[in-house]
Design a protein around this motif. Structure first.
Motif, PDB file in Angstrom:
ATOM      1  N   ALA A 313       0.825  -1.208   0.000  1.00 29.87           N
ATOM      2  CA  ALA A 313       0.000   0.000   0.000  1.00 29.87           C
ATOM      3  C   ALA A 313       0.859   1.257   0.000  1.00 29.87           C
ATOM      4  CB  ALA A 313      -0.945  -0.010   1.200  1.00 29.87           C
ATOM      5  N   ARG A 314       1.962   1.228   0.731  1.00 29.95           N
ATOM      6  CA  ARG A 314       2.856   2.394   0.712  1.00 29.95           C
ATOM      7  C   ARG A 314       3.386   2.654  -0.690  1.00 29.95           C
ATOM      8  NH1 ARG A 314       4.912   0.517   5.526  1.00 29.95           N
ATOM      9  NH2 ARG A 314       6.831  -0.213   4.553  1.00 29.95           N
ATOM     10  N   HIS A 315       3.688   1.563  -1.409  1.00 32.58           N
ATOM     11  CA  HIS A 315       4.155   1.712  -2.783  1.00 32.58           C
ATOM     12  C   HIS A 315       3.057   2.334  -3.643  1.00 32.58           C
ATOM     13  CE1 HIS A 315       6.560   1.081  -6.310  1.00 32.58           C
ATOM     14  NE2 HIS A 315       5.699   0.244  -6.844  1.00 32.58           N
ATOM     15  N   LEU A 316       1.822   1.885  -3.454  1.00 34.91           N
ATOM     16  CA  LEU A 316       0.710   2.451  -4.208  1.00 34.91           C
ATOM     17  C   LEU A 316       0.575   3.948  -3.952  1.00 34.91           C
ATOM     18  CD1 LEU A 316      -2.097  -0.237  -3.787  1.00 34.91           C
ATOM     19  CD2 LEU A 316      -0.749   0.251  -5.828  1.00 34.91           C
ATOM     20  N   ILE A 317       0.700   4.330  -2.700  1.00 38.07           N
ATOM     21  CA  ILE A 317       0.556   5.742  -2.335  1.00 38.07           C
ATOM     22  C   ILE A 317       1.598   6.595  -3.061  1.00 38.07           C
ATOM     23  CG2 ILE A 317       0.744   7.375  -0.410  1.00 38.07           C
ATOM     24  CD1 ILE A 317      -0.407   5.098   1.384  1.00 38.07           C
TER      25      ILE A 317
END
Length: 492
Positions: A313-317
């Protein structure tokens, strides 16, 4: 100087090349195929077929045999030949034009007729974005479905609420899950909107003016307009961008990635909550019988799935910034500094979102709640929260509010000191019971300390939320939920 130290017989194997963990560990086969070379280049070939069919319908000299020859070669791609052509001409689209022409000699003269590279590249990207969203949305609906069942099951189970990450007024397990659900519904709305807003680039030419097609059709603008519309229809789009530069606006990519990035923020928040609750032993993600939590500490049951979700999710953000910056620097009708970036950003956004939703679904399919641990934690804090209720009961029994408030204040501080300085349990209620001042309400204390009286309308709120907000969304996906809700097995 760096050298490959693997034995020569291993140096050409896949294990000596970089492989994305999104492909080898996380994302589904379906999403990997959506961003594969086979899907990309077979779609290019379909685009050339759509163009040829539409041009033929509008009067150009193209035969049925030529179109049939192209149709026979949609998936029959000589990747070796294409790579050799690209090495020579340094142009990926022309490399595949030559490769297809070799396979379809009768159709060779009409392949890519009037088109520019972005005709196949951009239109294919829009198809891939559409198909990617069509994969993500049912997965998200499956998560919402499973989590809604969890929220309903535990809608009345009291649990400590937290503000500032400090114990606050009680809520319920189901009500907290409804907060996660509420965010997920917003993500469904954003992804659906991005999906429904997608249009087709169509046939626009090198700078978007359709000049080459005007030449093909001898200045007949109505035929060029009809060609644009017909190609979009053949590709499955009922709307197209009326004005473009050489490319469709990269603002489109930004809108799609923004929705996916927003999903990342939701998942990170939800799975962070789960990790905190797991540390308190109140709630736990699935943990398989033979699963190892730690190589050094055999007793550990680490929330590995939730941690993976947070990592992805951090990568998506972060990908939102990439898409925004790419759009911002597309000078005039286009520049090529978007190409390499988009190859990474768009694929990784969808592959990472796909992997995140698969993992999140697995979590939601096996969430475990520990009511006795939750009750013990409530017992440690509820006496403090009940002080106002005790004061009200004393006033109703004829006591003076100010006197009662002072007595409760003193006893609360004494009990707090026992908890913080001596590490013992909260003994406020024992202190109240031992003080003769509170004798008129001693028989009411069990009722006053009933946790279910501290949760307000939480159960009713969950019921209303599920009925009014969640069920209508799930109705959209009723046909696909059977397929995507099946138990998910993950590689750890």
């Amino acid at each position: 100087m760096f050298s490959i130290d693997a034995p020569p017989e291993l140096q050409n194997t896949e294990f000596c090349n970089y492989r994305s963990p999104l492909s080898t560990r996380y994302a589904s086969k379906e999403m990997q195929y959506n961003f594969s070379d086979q899907k990309k280049f077979s779609t290019w070939r379909k685009m050339w077929i759509y163009l040829a069919k539409a041009e033929k319908e509008l009067g150009l000299d193209i035969t049925n045999d030529q179109i049939a020859e192209l149709e026979s070669a949609v998936h029959d791609i000589d990747f070796t030949s294409a790579a050799e052509h690209e090495k020579r001409v340094r142009h990926d689209v022309m490399a595949h034009v030559h490769t297809l022409a070799e396979r379809c000699p009768r159709a060779a003269p009409i392949i890519h007729l009037g088109a520019t590279s972005c005709y196949v590249g951009d239109n294919t990207d829009l198809i891939v974005l559409r198909d990617g969203l069509d994969l993500l949305l049912p997965r998200l609906a499956a998560v919402i479905s499973r989590l809604s069942k969890f929220a309903d099951e535990y809608k009345s189970l009291p649990i400590l609420g937290f503000t500032h990450l400090q114990p606050a007024q009680l809520t319920t397990v189901g009500k907290r899950a409804s907060l996660w659900l509420s965010d997920l519904l917003m993500d469904e709305r954003a992804l659906s909107r991005a999906r429904n807003d997608l249009r087709f680039r169509g046939v626009k030419g090198t700078t978007g003016t359709q000049a080459s097609f005007m030449q093909l059709f001898k200045g007949d603008g109505e035929k060029v307009k009809a060609l644009d519309k017909r190609v979009a229809e053949l590709a499955g789009f009922d709307k197209r961008y009326i004005v473009t530069g050489q490319t469709y606006s990269r603002k489109v990519d930004l809108e799609v990635v923004a929705a996916i990035s927003g999903l990342g923020a939701t998942v990170h928040k939800m799975c962070s909550d789960i990790r905190i609750l797991a540390s308190r032993k109140e709630l736990e993600e699935p943990f398989e019988a033979s699963q190892i939590g730690s190589s050094a500490m055999p007793y550990k049951r680490n929330p590995m799935r939730s941690e993976r979700c947070c990592a992805l999710a951090r990568h998506l953000i972060t990908l939102y910034a990439n898409a925004a910056n790419t759009h911002a620097v597309q000078w005039m009708e286009r520049t090529l500094d978007d190409s390499a970036n988009r190859r990474l950003t768009l694929a990784e956004a969808f592959l990472a979102a796909d992997a995140t939703l698969l993992t999140l679904l697995n979590i939601c399919q096996g969430l475990v709640v520990y009511p006795k641990v939750i009750a013990r934690h409530i017992d440690q804090e509820l006496p403090f929260m009940a002080t106002e209720n005790i004061i009200m009961a004393m006033v109703q029994a004829g006591g003076d509010r100010q006197i009662c408030h002072e007595k409760i204040r003193v006893l609360s501080h004494e009990a707090g000191a026992v908890v913080k300085q001596e590490g013992k349990d909260n003994d406020l209620i024992d202190r109240v019971k031992s003080d003769k001042y509170f004798a008129p309400i001693i028989n009411q204390l069990d009722k006053i300390l009933d946790a279910s009286t501290f949760i307000g309308r939480a159960p009713e709120q969950v019921i209303e939320f599920l009925d009014e907000e969640v069920v209508p969304i799930l109705q959209k996906y009723k046909d696909s939920l059977v397929l995507v809700e099946k138990p998910v097995s993950l590689m750890i």
